[in-house]
Design an enzyme around this catalytic site. Structure first.
Site, short mmCIF file in Angstrom:
data_model
loop_
_atom_site.label_atom_id
_atom_site.label_comp_id
_atom_site.label_asym_id
_atom_site.label_seq_id
_atom_site.Cartn_x
_atom_site.Cartn_y
_atom_site.Cartn_z
N ASN A 42 0.84 -1.14 -0.07
CA ASN A 42 -0.05 -0.08 0.20
C ASN A 42 0.88 1.01 0.10
O ASN A 42 0.56 2.27 -0.39
CB ASN A 42 -0.86 0.23 1.34
CG ASN A 42 -2.27 -1.04 1.20
OD1 ASN A 42 -2.53 -0.92 -0.06
ND2 ASN A 42 -2.10 -2.05 2.17
N ARG A 283 -10.98 11.80 9.07
CA ARG A 283 -11.56 11.12 8.10
C ARG A 283 -12.75 10.47 8.62
O ARG A 283 -13.70 10.06 8.01
CB ARG A 283 -10.26 10.02 7.66
CG ARG A 283 -9.30 10.75 7.15
CD ARG A 283 -8.25 9.81 6.67
NE ARG A 283 -7.16 10.41 5.98
CZ ARG A 283 -6.18 10.06 5.48
NH1 ARG A 283 -5.88 8.69 5.82
NH2 ARG A 283 -5.26 10.55 4.73
N ALA A 437 0.95 8.01 8.82
CA ALA A 437 1.21 6.45 8.23
C ALA A 437 2.52 6.57 7.67
O ALA A 437 3.57 5.55 7.99
CB ALA A 437 0.49 5.73 7.06
P1 ADP Z 1 3.47 -0.72 5.34
O1 ADP Z 1 2.78 0.69 4.71
O2 ADP Z 1 3.23 -0.97 6.72
O3 ADP Z 1 5.07 -0.74 4.99
P2 ADP Z 1 2.25 -2.14 3.06
O4 ADP Z 1 0.97 -2.48 3.06
O5 ADP Z 1 3.01 -1.01 2.22
O6 ADP Z 1 2.80 -1.82 4.48
O7 ADP Z 1 3.53 -3.24 2.70
C1 ADP Z 1 3.20 -4.60 3.16
C2 ADP Z 1 3.88 -5.58 2.26
O8 ADP Z 1 4.17 -6.89 2.71
C3 ADP Z 1 2.82 -5.72 1.03
O9 ADP Z 1 3.73 -5.56 0.00
C4 ADP Z 1 2.40 -7.10 1.27
O10 ADP Z 1 2.00 -7.64 0.06
C5 ADP Z 1 3.44 -7.75 2.13
N1 ADP Z 1 3.10 -9.11 2.89
C6 ADP Z 1 2.02 -9.25 3.25
N2 ADP Z 1 2.02 -10.34 3.94
C7 ADP Z 1 2.92 -11.08 3.72
C8 ADP Z 1 3.44 -12.20 3.89
N3 ADP Z 1 2.80 -13.18 4.60
N4 ADP Z 1 4.49 -12.55 3.14
C9 ADP Z 1 5.55 -11.86 2.55
N5 ADP Z 1 4.74 -10.56 2.08
C10 ADP Z 1 3.77 -10.28 2.94
#
Ligand code: ADP
Length: 458
Positions: A42, A283, A437
């Site tokens: 995200n 929000r 965030a």
């Molecule tokens: P943040 O903003 O906290 O960094 P994001 O949503 O930007 O979080 O990134 C989280 C990432 O972790 C995403 O790319 C998601 O696909 C990845 N992710 C979630 N669960 C897993 C998992 N079980 N194994 C590997 N990657 C994962």
């Protein structure tokens, strides 16, 4: 197959990249595991503004701010459900984190403007070039490549592994149906994001935010890190606190990035052509207000004068093209044009625009006390788009301490395990303020990476 590193980072959003790069620069060998075919999570599709008190841009614009004020805004904006010690670490770390992004990672920020998101008492949100997360993620990619940090995409972490003493020793992960073990000699960092895209988990956490809402999130936001850590005794907090972004695409649920115009004087109106809420409200307050309007949607309206300040159309041309095609957005030369297009009563719309334009002159919004600066809206061209609230951020998640260590039910750190970003649950309380965030993910990503890298090898 077994792979051994000092630090294993799960997830390749802003938190994961910050953790991995920091761990590497502290001398650790590190790997990033990402379950999706592409990196960024995200963090990539976010608007990616980053709150930091006392920044160089604030100084240039003559805006007075302090870490204490950022702390107060964050606590209050989340109804005091955040952990004060963790929130303090975030606001104190925000400016150093922004400087690190600028000077070490090469992230370019807009030098002469900031956003004023709802709930912040002053303009303090740094805007990355282009006003999206691709500026961060592309620079993070380059930084990781330069350091030769391996990024394994399509690799899903499924389970946290532990030794006989209960210390986390890495993860079991799966790619194409095959099991892999990634051993972490020093530490494992969960940076897996939230669970906004997991309807079942949302429903369980807070039934109101179940299947009735779409989400702004990438499909990977399934709460995996929370589930994996809970299985080994991690404590969670604020799981029922789920945030909708007020203005999203009614068709896909995606965030409307053009909605940046709201910070520079775009107004929200209902189907009857009337304003109904302050456009810089929190929000949660705005979302509730929109859901109370006819059809549970609203419109945002702005003209060229607002665009000249906001550059929302200019920054988000692809989105504007898509929304024009799907009918979500309309560009009209006159108010009549706009009103006819969306069947809004013209007299009411004219009346609303007249009022707002007079408030632009006096600097005082007598109806909803808009905290930003209104513009004269009497002349076109106009842009108008329809929006609905969509699930955007899950405030709840793993309990951490200011060192980003994951805590168990007794409040003790689980040895070998750190977490950063949306997977954690104690920074934003009931309601995350816009741009907090990015502060959160970079600050705690760096702390988690640093701490894991210097942990003793067992
Ligand atoms: P943040 O903003 O906290 O960094 P994001 O949503 O930007 O979080 O990134 C989280 C990432 O972790 C995403 O790319 C998601 O696909 C990845 N992710 C979630 N669960 C897993 C998992 N079980 N194994 C590997 N990657 C994962």
């Amino acid at each position: 197959e077994k792979n051994v590193y000092d630090v294993v980072v799960v997830g390749s959003g802003g938190a994961g990249f910050s953790a991995a790069i920091t761990a590497h620069d502290a001398g650790a060998s590190v790997v990033i595991l990402e379950k999706m075919p592409t990196v960024g999570g995200n963090s990539l599709i976010s608007g990616a503004e980053m709150a930091a008190a006392g920044s160089w841009v604030q100084q240039k614009l003559g805006i007075k701010d302090s870490v204490e004020q950022h702390f107060q805004d964050t606590m209050k904006g989340g109804d005091n459900l955040g952990d004060p010690a963790v929130v303090r670490a975030m606001v104190e770390g925000a400016l150093p984190a922004a400087l690190w992004c600028r000077d070490e990672i090469g992230v370019e920020f807009v030098e002469d403007n900031l956003f004023h998101f709802g709930g912040h008492s002053v303009k303090r949100s740094l805007i990355p070039k282009g006003a999206t997360g691709s500026e961060f993620i592309s620079k993070f990619m380059t930084a990781a490549e330069k350091r030769k940090i391996p990024i394994v995409t399509g690799m899903k972490a499924e389970e946290l592994l532990r030794d006989a003493d209960g210390r986390v020793t890495g993860v079991r992960a799966v790619m194409d149906g095959k099991d892999y073990v990634f051993e972490a000699r020093r530490g494992t960092v969960l940076a897996t994001g939230g669970f906004a895209a997991n309807v079942d988990m949302r429903t369980k956490a807070n039934p109101f935010y179940g299947a009735g809402f779409k989400t702004t999130n990438m499909p990977g936001a399934q709460g995996d890190g929370i589930v994996m850590a809970e299985k080994i005794g991690a404590a969670v907090a604020n799981m029922d606190q789920i945030q909708t972004y007020p203005m999203c695409d009614p068709v896909s649920g995606a965030i409307e990035l053009i909605d940046d115009a709201r910070f520079e004087g775009a107004i929200l109106i209902n189907q009857e052509g009337r304003r109904f809420v302050e456009e810089l409200e929190r929000r949660d307050v705005m979302s509730k207000a929109i859901l109370a309007q006819t059809g549970q949607y609203c419109y945002a309206l702005f003209n060229q004068k607002v665009e000249d300040r906001a550059h929302a159309v200019q920054n988000h041309q692809d989105e504007v093209a898509v929304f024009s095609r799907t009918g979500i957005l309309y560009k009209g030369e006159t108010l009549k044009d706009v009103a006819d297009h969306f069947k809004i009563p013209l007299d009411a719309l004219e009346d609303t625009v007249k009022k707002v334009s007079s408030y632009a002159k006096t600097g005082k919004d007598l109806d909803f006390n808009y905290r930003g600066k209104f513009e004269d809206l009497t002349t076109g061209p106009y842009w108008i788009y329809r929006g609905v609230p969509s699930v955007h951020h899950t405030m709840g998640g793993l309990k951490i301490n200011p060192k980003a260590q994951v805590l168990d039910a007794k409040g003790n750190p689980i040895p070998g395990l750190w977490a950063a970003g949306e997977v954690t649950g104690v920074t934003h309380g009931s309601n995350r303020l816009g741009s907090n965030a990015y502060a959160d993910i970079i600050v705690f990503g760096r702390i988690a990476g640093e701490e894991a890298a210097k942990a003793e090898v067992k």
